[in-house]
Scaffold this active site. Structure first.
Site, PDB file in Angstrom:
ATOM      1  N   GLY A 188       0.781  -1.242   0.000  1.00  0.00           N
ATOM      2  CA  GLY A 188       0.000   0.000   0.000  1.00  0.00           C
ATOM      3  C   GLY A 188       0.802   1.275   0.000  1.00  0.00           C
ATOM      4  O   GLY A 188       0.343   2.299  -0.500  1.00  0.00           O
ATOM      5  N   GLU A 198       4.233   4.095   5.883  1.00  0.00           N
ATOM      6  CA  GLU A 198       3.018   3.275   5.863  1.00  0.00           C
ATOM      7  C   GLU A 198       1.888   4.044   5.197  1.00  0.00           C
ATOM      8  O   GLU A 198       1.856   5.274   5.222  1.00  0.00           O
ATOM      9  CB  GLU A 198       2.680   2.886   7.315  1.00  0.00           C
ATOM     10  CG  GLU A 198       1.400   2.113   7.537  1.00  0.00           C
ATOM     11  CD  GLU A 198       1.348   0.738   6.885  1.00  0.00           C
ATOM     12  OE1 GLU A 198       1.555   0.672   5.658  1.00  0.00           O
ATOM     13  OE2 GLU A 198       1.046  -0.245   7.582  1.00  0.00           O
ATOM     14  N   ASP A 199       0.956   3.303   4.598  1.00  0.00           N
ATOM     15  CA  ASP A 199      -0.164   3.970   3.929  1.00  0.00           C
ATOM     16  C   ASP A 199      -1.208   4.480   4.925  1.00  0.00           C
ATOM     17  O   ASP A 199      -1.629   5.630   4.869  1.00  0.00           O
ATOM     18  CB  ASP A 199      -0.821   3.040   2.885  1.00  0.00           C
ATOM     19  CG  ASP A 199      -1.212   1.663   3.445  1.00  0.00           C
ATOM     20  OD1 ASP A 199      -0.987   1.401   4.646  1.00  0.00           O
ATOM     21  OD2 ASP A 199      -1.743   0.841   2.680  1.00  0.00           O
ATOM     22  N   ASP A 224      -4.566   2.088  11.193  1.00  0.00           N
ATOM     23  CA  ASP A 224      -5.959   1.802  11.516  1.00  0.00           C
ATOM     24  C   ASP A 224      -5.997   1.401  12.993  1.00  0.00           C
ATOM     25  O   ASP A 224      -5.997   2.257  13.875  1.00  0.00           O
ATOM     26  CB  ASP A 224      -6.420   0.702  10.561  1.00  0.00           C
ATOM     27  CG  ASP A 224      -7.911   0.421  10.617  1.00  0.00           C
ATOM     28  OD1 ASP A 224      -8.669   1.336  10.936  1.00  0.00           O
ATOM     29  OD2 ASP A 224      -8.312  -0.713  10.330  1.00  0.00           O
ATOM     30  N   LYS A 279      -6.593   6.768  11.039  1.00  0.00           N
ATOM     31  CA  LYS A 279      -7.993   6.681  11.502  1.00  0.00           C
ATOM     32  C   LYS A 279      -7.947   6.590  13.020  1.00  0.00           C
ATOM     33  O   LYS A 279      -8.033   5.485  13.570  1.00  0.00           O
ATOM     34  CB  LYS A 279      -8.640   5.396  10.968  1.00  0.00           C
ATOM     35  CG  LYS A 279      -9.042   5.397   9.512  1.00  0.00           C
ATOM     36  CD  LYS A 279      -9.712   4.058   9.208  1.00  0.00           C
ATOM     37  CE  LYS A 279     -10.052   3.886   7.757  1.00  0.00           C
ATOM     38  NZ  LYS A 279     -10.443   2.486   7.450  1.00  0.00           N
ATOM     39  N   PHE A 311     -14.042   3.029   4.867  1.00  0.00           N
ATOM     40  CA  PHE A 311     -13.094   2.243   4.100  1.00  0.00           C
ATOM     41  C   PHE A 311     -12.699   3.007   2.841  1.00  0.00           C
ATOM     42  O   PHE A 311     -13.528   3.334   2.005  1.00  0.00           O
ATOM     43  CB  PHE A 311     -13.658   0.869   3.730  1.00  0.00           C
ATOM     44  CG  PHE A 311     -12.583  -0.058   3.258  1.00  0.00           C
ATOM     45  CD1 PHE A 311     -11.798  -0.744   4.175  1.00  0.00           C
ATOM     46  CD2 PHE A 311     -12.284  -0.183   1.909  1.00  0.00           C
ATOM     47  CE1 PHE A 311     -10.756  -1.562   3.749  1.00  0.00           C
ATOM     48  CE2 PHE A 311     -11.248  -0.999   1.468  1.00  0.00           C
ATOM     49  CZ  PHE A 311     -10.486  -1.686   2.391  1.00  0.00           C
ATOM     50  N   VAL A 312     -11.420   3.308   2.739  1.00  0.00           N
ATOM     51  CA  VAL A 312     -10.943   4.127   1.620  1.00  0.00           C
ATOM     52  C   VAL A 312     -10.024   3.324   0.697  1.00  0.00           C
ATOM     53  O   VAL A 312      -9.389   2.352   1.115  1.00  0.00           O
ATOM     54  CB  VAL A 312     -10.211   5.393   2.124  1.00  0.00           C
ATOM     55  CG1 VAL A 312     -11.173   6.323   2.835  1.00  0.00           C
ATOM     56  CG2 VAL A 312      -9.018   5.044   3.020  1.00  0.00           C
ATOM     57  N   ASP A 370      -5.929  -0.523  -1.362  1.00  0.00           N
ATOM     58  CA  ASP A 370      -6.720  -1.412  -2.202  1.00  0.00           C
ATOM     59  C   ASP A 370      -7.962  -1.934  -1.499  1.00  0.00           C
ATOM     60  O   ASP A 370      -8.077  -1.884  -0.272  1.00  0.00           O
ATOM     61  CB  ASP A 370      -5.882  -2.634  -2.596  1.00  0.00           C
ATOM     62  CG  ASP A 370      -5.684  -3.589  -1.408  1.00  0.00           C
ATOM     63  OD1 ASP A 370      -5.225  -3.123  -0.343  1.00  0.00           O
ATOM     64  OD2 ASP A 370      -6.013  -4.787  -1.530  1.00  0.00           O
ATOM     65  N   ARG A 381      -5.650   0.462  -6.416  1.00  0.00           N
ATOM     66  CA  ARG A 381      -4.396   1.067  -5.952  1.00  0.00           C
ATOM     67  C   ARG A 381      -3.927   2.191  -6.872  1.00  0.00           C
ATOM     68  O   ARG A 381      -3.212   3.088  -6.454  1.00  0.00           O
ATOM     69  CB  ARG A 381      -3.291   0.006  -5.882  1.00  0.00           C
ATOM     70  CG  ARG A 381      -3.505  -1.066  -4.815  1.00  0.00           C
ATOM     71  CD  ARG A 381      -2.206  -1.843  -4.630  1.00  0.00           C
ATOM     72  NE  ARG A 381      -2.372  -3.102  -3.914  1.00  0.00           N
ATOM     73  CZ  ARG A 381      -2.344  -3.247  -2.593  1.00  0.00           C
ATOM     74  NH1 ARG A 381      -2.190  -2.189  -1.811  1.00  0.00           N
ATOM     75  NH2 ARG A 381      -2.471  -4.428  -2.032  1.00  0.00           N
TER      76      ARG A 381
HETATM   77  P1  IMP Z   1      -3.793  -1.938  11.366  1.00  0.00           P
HETATM   78  O1  IMP Z   1      -3.345  -0.554  11.713  1.00  0.00           O
HETATM   79  O2  IMP Z   1      -2.916  -3.019  11.910  1.00  0.00           O
HETATM   80  O3  IMP Z   1      -5.233  -2.155  11.745  1.00  0.00           O
HETATM   81  O4  IMP Z   1      -3.791  -2.202   9.814  1.00  0.00           O
HETATM   82  C1  IMP Z   1      -3.399  -1.294   8.892  1.00  0.00           C
HETATM   83  C2  IMP Z   1      -3.519  -1.937   7.528  1.00  0.00           C
HETATM   84  O5  IMP Z   1      -4.883  -2.283   7.236  1.00  0.00           O
HETATM   85  C3  IMP Z   1      -3.094  -0.963   6.454  1.00  0.00           C
HETATM   86  O6  IMP Z   1      -1.731  -1.094   6.154  1.00  0.00           O
HETATM   87  C4  IMP Z   1      -4.000  -1.328   5.304  1.00  0.00           C
HETATM   88  O7  IMP Z   1      -3.385  -2.342   4.533  1.00  0.00           O
HETATM   89  C5  IMP Z   1      -5.237  -1.897   5.922  1.00  0.00           C
HETATM   90  N1  IMP Z   1      -6.340  -0.906   5.984  1.00  0.00           N
HETATM   91  C6  IMP Z   1      -6.854  -0.330   7.086  1.00  0.00           C
HETATM   92  N2  IMP Z   1      -7.844   0.536   6.767  1.00  0.00           N
HETATM   93  C7  IMP Z   1      -7.946   0.514   5.406  1.00  0.00           C
HETATM   94  C8  IMP Z   1      -8.813   1.215   4.473  1.00  0.00           C
HETATM   95  O8  IMP Z   1      -9.667   2.046   4.801  1.00  0.00           O
HETATM   96  N3  IMP Z   1      -8.595   0.914   3.170  1.00  0.00           N
HETATM   97  C9  IMP Z   1      -7.669   0.019   2.732  1.00  0.00           C
HETATM   98  N4  IMP Z   1      -6.848  -0.642   3.580  1.00  0.00           N
HETATM   99  C10 IMP Z   1      -6.987  -0.405   4.915  1.00  0.00           C
HETATM  100 MG    MG Z   2      -0.985  -2.180   4.233  1.00  0.00          MG
END
Ligand code: IMP
Ligand code: MG
Length: 186
Positions: free
Chosen positions: A50, A105-106, A109, A137, A159-160, A166, A172
């Site tokens: 991402g 990082e993208d 979450d 977020k 969800f974006v 993706d 992407r």
């Molecule tokens: P977390 O912070 O461990 O929950 O996970 C982060 C990962 O979840 C990111 O690197 C994304 O790959 C994926 N992710 C979380 N929210 C989104 C979203 O809104 N769109 C697309 N991927 C997301």
């Molecule tokens: Mg990711």
């Protein structure tokens, strides 16, 4: 979003335009450049897949000598409130001991993925670890111990997709961040 775009029917709303993305990335590049010394040995670590587009644009706005490395991780299971355990699919090529690591990082979450990556990289004795995330977020954060040092945009809990992000590996290549129509994933 233009009607000619093949994804036109799938996107409910563009929340961050290409212009806003690029403007904020230039600012992030300046913030990051100012936070290190020019003689620091910095490795930018892109979290695949991402963050590829973000890293490519961000790196061009960082006025420091950096090297690139790439890491691919995946969470165990499908649950959004996973244990935070991640599996390394592709590890770094470089030795990061005594080097300044900037994780790119993208989106942050729950924070569980990054928490695990940071803990793992810490055991390799880098000089420092910082995180830059394009999107955050904050409402979704489970892992309270983790925060980005640099953050592009705070977004609501939707969800974006686009600009690297993706849904089922699609979208992407959109140049902006958009909200995916709910009927496509619910
Ligand atoms: P977390 O912070 O461990 O929950 O996970 C982060 C990962 O979840 C990111 O690197 C994304 O790959 C994926 N992710 C979380 N929210 C989104 C979203 O809104 N769109 C697309 N991927 C997301
Ligand atoms: Mg990711």
């Amino acid at each position: 979003m233009k009607k000619e775009n093949i994804f036109y029917e799938d996107i409910a709303e563009v929340i961050i335009s290409e212009e806003r993305l690029q403007k904020r990335i230039r600012e992030l590049g300046e913030e990051i450049s100012a936070s290190y010394n020019p003689d620091d040995d910095i490795v930018m670590v892109c979290i695949l897949r991402g963050a590829v587009l973000f890293m490519a644009d961000l790196a061009r706005c960082v006025n420091l000598p950096v090297t690139f490395d790439f890491m691919d991780v995946s969470s165990y299971g499908e649950s959004t409130t996973s244990s935070g355990m991640v599996r390394i699919i592709k590890d770094l090529e470089e030795n990061i001991e005594n080097r300044h690591v900037l994780i790119v990082e993208d989106i942050m979450d729950t924070g569980l993925t990054l928490k695990h990556v940071v803990d793992m990289l810490k055991t390799r004795n880098p000089a420092s670890i910082k995180i830059v995330t394009l999107l955050d977020k904050p409402e979704r954060r489970v892992e309270k111990q983790i925060n980005a040092d640099f953050n592009g945009f705070e977004i609501p809990d939707k969800f974006v997709v686009g600009y690297g992000l993706d849904f089922a590996e699609k979208y992407r290549n959109l140049p902006f961040i958009g909200v995916l129509k709910e009927e496509l994933y619910s």
